[in-house]
Design a protein around this motif. Structure first.
Motif, PDB file in Angstrom:
ATOM      1  N   GLY A  79     -17.850  -3.565 -52.395  1.00  0.00           N
ATOM      2  CA  GLY A  79     -18.672  -4.341 -51.468  1.00  0.00           C
ATOM      3  C   GLY A  79     -18.673  -3.799 -50.063  1.00  0.00           C
ATOM      4  N   LEU A  80     -17.500  -3.561 -49.488  1.00  0.00           N
ATOM      5  CA  LEU A  80     -17.438  -3.064 -48.111  1.00  0.00           C
ATOM      6  C   LEU A  80     -17.984  -1.640 -48.010  1.00  0.00           C
ATOM      7  CD1 LEU A  80     -14.030  -4.437 -46.800  1.00  0.00           C
ATOM      8  CD2 LEU A  80     -16.331  -5.183 -46.199  1.00  0.00           C
ATOM      9  N   ALA A  81     -17.746  -0.825 -49.038  1.00  0.00           N
ATOM     10  CA  ALA A  81     -18.255   0.547 -49.005  1.00  0.00           C
ATOM     11  C   ALA A  81     -19.781   0.550 -48.969  1.00  0.00           C
ATOM     12  CB  ALA A  81     -17.749   1.320 -50.214  1.00  0.00           C
ATOM     13  N   ILE A  82     -20.410  -0.297 -49.808  1.00  0.00           N
ATOM     14  CA  ILE A  82     -21.873  -0.360 -49.825  1.00  0.00           C
ATOM     15  C   ILE A  82     -22.390  -0.952 -48.518  1.00  0.00           C
ATOM     16  CG2 ILE A  82     -23.839  -1.457 -50.969  1.00  0.00           C
ATOM     17  CD1 ILE A  82     -22.258  -1.265 -53.581  1.00  0.00           C
ATOM     18  N   SER A  83     -21.698  -1.989 -48.004  1.00  0.00           N
ATOM     19  CA  SER A  83     -22.126  -2.585 -46.728  1.00  0.00           C
ATOM     20  C   SER A  83     -22.097  -1.555 -45.613  1.00  0.00           C
ATOM     21  CB  SER A  83     -21.210  -3.774 -46.387  1.00  0.00           C
ATOM     22  OG  SER A  83     -21.315  -4.793 -47.352  1.00  0.00           O
ATOM     23  N   ALA A  84     -21.055  -0.738 -45.568  1.00  0.00           N
ATOM     24  CA  ALA A  84     -20.964   0.293 -44.536  1.00  0.00           C
ATOM     25  C   ALA A  84     -22.103   1.297 -44.665  1.00  0.00           C
ATOM     26  CB  ALA A  84     -19.613   0.995 -44.627  1.00  0.00           C
ATOM     27  N   GLU A  85     -22.444   1.676 -45.918  1.00  0.00           N
ATOM     28  CA  GLU A  85     -23.545   2.618 -46.120  1.00  0.00           C
ATOM     29  C   GLU A  85     -24.878   2.020 -45.647  1.00  0.00           C
ATOM     30  OE1 GLU A  85     -23.270   5.612 -47.003  1.00  0.00           O
ATOM     31  OE2 GLU A  85     -21.454   5.887 -48.201  1.00  0.00           O
ATOM     32  N   ILE A  86     -25.082   0.707 -45.953  1.00  0.00           N
ATOM     33  CA  ILE A  86     -26.337   0.061 -45.551  1.00  0.00           C
ATOM     34  C   ILE A  86     -26.445   0.008 -44.022  1.00  0.00           C
ATOM     35  CG2 ILE A  86     -27.573  -2.137 -45.552  1.00  0.00           C
ATOM     36  CD1 ILE A  86     -26.520  -2.620 -48.386  1.00  0.00           C
ATOM     37  N   VAL A  87     -25.353  -0.417 -43.365  1.00  0.00           N
ATOM     38  CA  VAL A  87     -25.382  -0.498 -41.902  1.00  0.00           C
ATOM     39  C   VAL A  87     -25.621   0.884 -41.298  1.00  0.00           C
ATOM     40  CG1 VAL A  87     -23.987  -1.031 -39.861  1.00  0.00           C
ATOM     41  CG2 VAL A  87     -23.949  -2.564 -41.838  1.00  0.00           C
TER      42      VAL A  87
END
Length: 826
Positions: free
Chosen positions: A648-656
Motif C-alpha cells: 500500500g505505501l509503496a504504491i501510494s508513494a509511486e502515485i504521489v
C-alpha cells in the motif's frame, strides 16, 4: 531471504490462515449444530416426559380412587346376614367399569384369591392370571396401598393387561382384594404422543425394573426386568447420556417417578436419532467449507505461479537493463543528454573520446552553446571569427529542429554520425556514433527488453482475468448467502469469508497497480475536482471502521480552501484511503486526525497538504528508511499481528511521485505517526467538477417496472449471480452464453440494455458489440455495458472504442453496476 521466497511465504501464509479460519469456522458450526440438535432433543423429551407423568398420575390416581371406594360401593350389595349378594355386586362393578374407559374389568377377590364378584362374568368362570404371591402380598400389606402387577396374559381376551390391586374389608369381616384390570394397549395410549418425537422410546416401569408398557410397543420384552432399575438420582427428570432402556444404544435418557413410588416413566432418544435431522446440514457445511478451502488453495497456487512468473519477468528486465547499461558504457557510440534549457546533464566516455577538445570544457550545467563554440575552435582552426560563428549557427540550427542528423568527416577515414532527438521533458538526447561501427547488438538488446515487457503485460492481463472470474463467483455467492436466513454464528462466519475474499481482491488490485507503475502504464486522469469533497468522502467511508474500534476520526478543513483544483481525484482518493486505513489499523486507542492546509505555490499553483496523524504504535527510526519499499513492513511482528503485504505505501508513494508531489512521514515508536502528502496543483473550474466515486456495497432499491436486459455470460455461476443482482434491482433479464446468440437476440428482440462479457465462445464480447452497432434500425443503438474481469486500463479503452457505453469490472459491485446502468440508460 530472497524476494521470491518472501513472496511465497506471504502467499501461503495467507492461504494457510484462510484455510485454518474456514476449518475453525466449520468445526464451530458443526459443534454448535450438534449441540443445538442434542439440546432440542433433550427439550422435546423433557416436555414429553413431563406431560406423560401428569397423564399417568391422573390415570393411576383415578384407578386408586375407584379401588379405595370399593368397600363403600359394595355396602348396598350386602345381605342382612353380612354376606355379599354377587348379582348386585356384579351390577355395581359393571356400572363403575362402564363409567371408566381405562378399565376393562373390576373384581373382588376373597382371601383365597377366588373371584367373589366381577364386572365381566367370564372372569368369574375362568379366574385371573394373578400369581398367588401377588394376592397374598396385597392382603398382607400393613398399610393399604395400590399394587401393580407385571403385564399378564388375560385368558379371555388373549392380550396383556396390568392388574391394580388394593386390600378390601369384606362384609363378613374377612380381608379381600379389590382388583382393576387395564389393558397394556390402553395404558400405552397415555404414552402415544411419543410417536410425534422422532426416535423417542418410552417405557413404563416398576421399581424392580419390570417393563409394564412401552412405546413403540415391544411385546418380546413386556414384563421383562430392565437393567439397571431406575432409582435415586436417575429419577430427577434431567437428561442423562446412558444406554437406551430397550435397545441399549447410546441415548439421551430422562426418567420421572409417578405419584406411586413403585411406578416410573422413562424416555430415551438415541443419539443417532437426535442428530439425524442435523446430518444433512452438517454435510452442507462441510461440503461448502471444503469447496472454499480447495478454492483458496487453488487461488494461492495461481497467485504463487503469478508471482513466480512476475519475478522471472522482473529478473529478465533487470538483466536486460544491466546488459543495456553495460552496452552503453562499453559501446563505441558517444552519448550526451541535455535538459530543457539545453544544459549538459550526462554523457559517456566515448563522447569525449570522439570529441577530445571537450575534455576540459564539458561538465554538468554547461550550456550546449559552449560545447558548439569549442567544436568550432577545433574544427575551423584556420577560419576567422565570422567562419567559426557561422559553423556554430549551423550547428544550433540543426539542433533546434528537434530531430537533427548530421555527419562530420575527420578526413582520416572516420566519419562521425550524430542523431538528436527530443525527450518528453523538453530536453535533447544526442547519440554520436562512428558509422563504420555496427549497431546491431544494441538494437537486439532493445528489442529483447521491449519483448520482455510486453510479455509481462500479457501475463498480468491474463492473470487478472483468471483470478477475478472465480473471485467474482466467491464474493457473489457469499453476498447471496448473506441474504438468506442464517444463525448469528453462521452469518458471522460467512462475513469472515466475505472479508477474506475482499482482502484477496485488494491484494490483486495492489499487484496490478504495482505492475502498472513498473511498466510506466499508470496514467493520470486530469480533471477539475473538489479537494474538500475527496477528503470528506474518504473520511465518511472509513468512519464506520473507526467506530467499530471505538476510535475517533476527525477532519479539519481550512477556511478559504480552493473549491476546485486540477488533478486526478481517483488516485488522490486511493492514496488517502491507504493512509487513513493504515492509521486506523495500527491504532488501538485514541484516534486519527486528518488535517488539510494550502498555500500559494510557483506558477500560480496551489500547494495542497493533507496530513494524517494517529495515536497508534508508531514506527522505529531504523524502519523509516524502508517504509516505502515493496512487500516490506516495519517489522515481522507487525505483519503477523496486523496482516498486509506491504504494497500500500509503496504504491501510494509511486502515485504521489507521478503527480509531481512528495509524501513524508514523522513517527516515533509508541507515540503515533504522521503521514503528509504535498501536491502542487493548478486551480480548476468549479463549474466543471468531476463527481467523487464512492464505493457502494449496498444494493439499490428495486425499480418499479424495471428494465428488459440481455446478459451475455458463459460462466454458469456468474449467470446465477448477475440474474440475482438484476432481480433485486427490479429488472428482468434473458441470458445467453456466447456473443453470436447475443447479436441474434438483440436483432430479433427489444432490449433496454445489454450486459456483455468479453471472453466468450464462438464470438467474444468485443466482436459482438461491433456486430450490434452495425445492425439496421434502433437495435444498433441499444446501450452496451462491458461486464468483464479484464482490469487493464487499455482494455477499458478498447471496449469503449468498439462501441460499448460503459465498463464494470468483476468482481461485480452492486452499487457500481446500478450506477453504470443509470448512466447509460438515463
Amino acid at each position: 531471504m530472497p524476494l521470491k521466497h518472501r513472496t511465497a511465504v506471504v502467499i501461503w501464509s495467507v492461504v494457510a490462515t484462510l484455510v485454518a479460519a474456514i476449518a475453525l469456522a466449520s468445526a464451530v458450526l458443526v459443534w454448535r449444530g450438534e449441540r443445538e440438535a442434542n439440546a432440542e432433543a433433550e427439550d422435546r423429551a423433557a416436555r414429553f416426559i413431563s406431560g406423560a407423568e401428569a397423564a399417568l398420575n391422573r390415570s393411576l390416581l383415578g384407578v386408586d380412587v375407584v379401588l379405595a371406594g370399593m368397600g363403600e360401593l359394595l355396602e348396598s350389595a350386602v345381605r342382612p346376614d353380612r354376606t355379599l349378594d354377587a348379582a348386585t355386586a356384579t351390577r355395581l362393578l359393571r356400572g363403575v367399569e362402564h363409567r371408566n374407559l381405562m378399565m376393562r374389568n373390576l373384581l373382588v377377590l376373597g382371601p383365597d384369591g377366588r373371584v367373589v364378584a366381577a364386572a365381566q362374568p367370564e372372569s368369574g368362570r375362568m379366574g385371573l392370571p394373578l400369581m398367588p404371591e401377588f394376592v397374598q402380598g396385597v392382603l398382607q400389606q400393613p398399610a393399604p396401598q395400590m399394587a401393580i402387577s407385571r403385564p399378564l396374559l388375560n385368558f379371555t381376551t388373549s392380550e396383556r393387561s396390568l392388574y391394580f390391586a388394593r386390600p378390601l374389608q369384606l362384609p363378613d369381616g374377612t380381608r379381600g382384594v379389590a382388583v382393576a384390570e387395564m389393558p397394556v394397549s390402553l395404558m400405552a395410549t397415555l404414552l402415544a404422543p411419543a410417536a410425534e418425537v422422532p426416535g423417542l422410546q418410552v417405557t413404563l416401569e416398576r421399581d424392580d425394573g419390570r417393563l409394564l408398557a412401552a412405546v413403540p410397543a415391544n411385546e418380546l420384552r413386556m414384563g421383562e426386568r430392565l437393567e439397571p432399575p431406575l432409582a435415586g438420582a436417575a429419577l430427577n427428570g434431567k437428561p442423562m447420556r446412558t444406554a437406551g432402556r430397550l435397545d441399549g444404544e447410546p441415548a439421551i435418557v430422562l426418567a420421572r417417578p409417578t405419584l406411586y413410588s413403585s411406578v416410573m416413566v422413562a424416555a430415551s432418544i438415541p443419539l443417532a436419532a437426535a442428530l439425524r435431522e442435523y446430518a444433512h446440514e452438517r454435510l452442507v457445511i462441510l461440503s461448502v467449507a471444503a469447496a472454499f478451502a480447495l478454492f483458496i488453495v487453488g487461488v494461492g497456487g495461481l497467485t504463487h505461479w503469478h508471482f513466480a512468473g512476475l519475478e522471472r519477468a522482473r529478473r529478465e528486465i533487470a538483466q536486460s537493463k544491466t546488459v543495456l547499461d553495460q552496452a552503453l558504457g562499453a559501446m563505441t557510440d558517444g552519448f550526451l543528454l541535455c535538459d530543457a534549457q539545453d544544459r549538459v546533464l550526462a554523457w559517456n566516455g566515448r563522447y569525449v573520446e570522439l570529441f577530445p577538445w571537450l575534455k576540459d570544457v564539458i561538465a554538468p550545467g554547461v550550456p550546449f552553446l559552449q560545447l558548439a563554440e569549442a567544436g568550432a575552435q577545433a574544427l575551423v582552426p584556420h577560419g576567422d571569427e565570422a567562419a567559426r560563428k557561422a559553423w556554430v549557427d549551423m550547428r544550433l540550427a540543426i539542433r533546434r529542429k528537434g530531430h537533427g542528423m548530421y555527419e562530420l568527416d575527420w578526413g582520416n577515414g572516420i566519419v562521425i554520425d550524430a542523431v538528436e532527438r527530443p525527450t518528453p521533458d523538453g530536453g535533447t538526447v544526442t547519440v554520436i556514433r562512428d558509422i563504420t561501427a555496427g549497431e546491431r547488438e544494441l538494437a537486439r538488446a532493445k528489442a529483447a527488453a521491449e519483448a520482455a515487457n510486453e510479455s509481462k503485460s500479457r501475463f498480468l492481463a491474463a492473470m487478472s482475468h483468471e483470478m477475478r472470474t472465480p473471485l467474482n463467483a466467491v464474493l457473489g455467492m457469499n453476498r447471496l448467502m448473506l441474504k438468506t436466513p442464517l444463525t448469528d454464528e453462521q452469518r458471522r462466519y460467512a462475513q469472515m469469508i466475505r472479508s477474506s475474499g475482499q482482502a484477496l481482491l485488494e491484494l490483486i488490485n495492489d499487484i496490478l497497480d504495482l505492475s502498472k507503475v513498473e511498466a510506466g502504464r499508470m496514467g493520470l486522469e486530469i480533471v477539475d475536482f473538489s479537494p474538500a469533497a475527496v477528503v470528506e468522502n474518504v473520511v465518511s467511508l472509513l468512519t464506520p471502521r473507526a467506530q467499530s474500534k471505538s476510535l475517533t476520526l476527525d477532519l479539519h478543513l481550512p477556511r478559504g480552501l480552493p473549491p476546485a483544483l486540477r488533478g486526478d481525484p481517483t488516485r488522490l482518493r486511493q492514496v488517502l484511503l491507504n493512509l487513513v486505513g493504515n492509521a486506523l489499523k495500527f491504532t488501538e486507542q485514541g484516534g486519527v486526525e486528518v488535517k488539510v492546509s494550502h498555500r500559494p505555490a510557483a506558477e500560480g499553483k496551489v500547494e495542497l497538504s493533507i496530513a494524517v496523524r494517529d495515536s497508534g504504535i508508531g514506527i522505529a527510526p531504523e524502519a523509516l528508511s524502508k517504509l516505502f519499499e515493496r512487500f516490506v513492513q516495519a517489522d515481522d511482528s507487525t505483519a503477523r499481528r496486523y496482516g498486509g503485504t506491504g504494497l500500500g505505501l509503496a504504491i501510494s508513494a509511486e502515485i504521489v511521485n507521478l503527480m509531481g508531489g512528495r509524501i513524508q512521514v514523522h513517527s516515533q515508536a509508541g507515540a503515533g505517526s504522521t503521514f503528509e502528502v504535498v501536491l502542487a496543483l493548478p486551480p480548476g473550474d468549479a463549474s466543471q467538477l468531476a463527481p467523487v466515486d464512492a464505493v457502494q456495497e449496498t444494493m439499490p432499491a428495486p425499480l418499479a417496472g424495471g428494465l428488459h436486459i440481455l446478459v451475455a455470460e458463459d460462466n454458469d455461476v456468474n449467470q446465477i449471480l448477475i440474474q440475482a443482482l438484476l432481480k433485486d434491482m427490479g429488472h428482468h433479464c434473458d441470458i445467453v452464453d456466447n456473443g453470436r446468440d447475443a447479436v441474434r437476440k438483440v436483432q430479433h428482440g427489444h432490449y433496454d440494455l445489454v450486459l456483455m462479457d468479453i471472453q466468450m465462445p464462438e464470438m467474444d464480447g468485443d466482436a459482438a458489440t461491433r456486430a450490434i452497432r452495425s445492425l439496421p434500425g434502433a437495435a444498433a443503438h441499444v446501450p452496451v455495458i462491458a461486464l468483464t474481469a479484464n482490469a487493464m486500463l487499455e482494455d477499458r479503452e478498447t471496449y469503449l472504442r468498439s462501441g460499448m457505453d460503459d465498463y464494470v469490472l468483476k468482481p461485480v459491485n452492486p452499487g457500481q453496476l446500478s450506477a453504470a446502468i443509470a448512466r447509460v440508460v438515463g
